[in-house]
Scaffold this active site. Sequence first.
Site, PDB file in Angstrom:
ATOM      1  N   ASN A   1       3.778  15.453  22.911  1.00 47.97           N
ATOM      2  CA  ASN A   1       2.489  15.237  22.243  1.00 47.97           C
ATOM      3  C   ASN A   1       2.573  15.431  20.720  1.00 47.97           C
ATOM      4  O   ASN A   1       1.723  14.932  19.990  1.00 47.97           O
ATOM      5  CB  ASN A   1       1.395  16.166  22.797  1.00 47.97           C
ATOM      6  CG  ASN A   1       0.866  15.705  24.154  1.00 47.97           C
ATOM      7  OD1 ASN A   1       0.289  16.483  24.901  1.00 47.97           O
ATOM      8  ND2 ASN A   1       1.065  14.438  24.496  1.00 47.97           N
TER       9      ASN A   1
ATOM     10  N   ASP B   1      -3.840  12.575  33.027  1.00 47.76           N
ATOM     11  CA  ASP B   1      -3.621  11.406  32.183  1.00 47.76           C
ATOM     12  C   ASP B   1      -4.845  10.485  32.236  1.00 47.76           C
ATOM     13  O   ASP B   1      -5.492  10.391  33.276  1.00 47.76           O
ATOM     14  CB  ASP B   1      -2.372  10.673  32.722  1.00 47.76           C
ATOM     15  CG  ASP B   1      -1.822   9.662  31.729  1.00 47.76           C
ATOM     16  OD1 ASP B   1      -2.287   9.624  30.575  1.00 47.76           O
ATOM     17  OD2 ASP B   1      -0.926   8.902  32.124  1.00 47.76           O
TER      18      ASP B   1
END
Length: 236
Positions: A72, A24
């Site tokens: 996503n 991340d």
Amino acid sequence: MNVPAPETGGKGGAHARHVAIIMDGNGRWAKKRHLPRAIGHQKGVEAVRAMVRGAKGLGLEVLTLYAFSTENWRRPEDEISDLMGLMKKFIVSDLDEMAENNIRLKIIGDYKAFKGDVVELIEGALKRTASNTGTTIAVALNYGSMDEIARAATKAAEQGPITPETIAAHLDTADLPPLDLLIRTSGEERLSNFLLWQAAYAELWFTDVLWPDFTADHLKQAMDAFSGRERRYGGR
Ligand code: V0D
């Protein structure tokens, strides 16, 4: 039962066999520098490359990387197509090196939902490295843990009673050693639907370092901390 054998003897010393990373912070890395998000993703790919190279020297059996989640798909279309482009480019540019370094690639998640050309490239990469015996790099593509558990439970139910053992036997990770250590970069302290089942006894390591800045040395630090911790699996 479905519980790993406790480690024998005193404090630590146990070596992490299977480490997973939630990569991340690409976007945050770019924002800090007033650069487009796509540049952050490019830098993220470079960090992936360095990590794959570094995994060998750390004696890891399995490195699992969270590359593209089921969530996503909710990102803007141009970012998704950027990520697809990066995936294709990554396979084309890095497969030779990984194959030559005896890396075995594995996918967790439902990669068949990607477009045909991407699926073909992925399957070529899997085939090419299938008989390799070195580090396994398990890449989470279109992966979601709840989805994985639901799929595993469905398969288990088709064959008999649903128990923790029969579910575990049908998870995408069934052929991998137990997860020892789960790392998340970029300061968030959540699992975000990643390896929920597998994390039951894993050590968790959160760092503020953004993914593009995360190096094999950071990974080593986390692994050293793991070795120093005594794991009890709820026992004593
Ligand atoms: C980096 C953007 C495809 C996000 C996509 C080794 C992170 C590009 C694969 C892949 C990565 C393809 C076939 C296969 C295994 C993996 C991939 C990694 C990173 C980690 F068999 N894209 N991609 N693997 N990135």
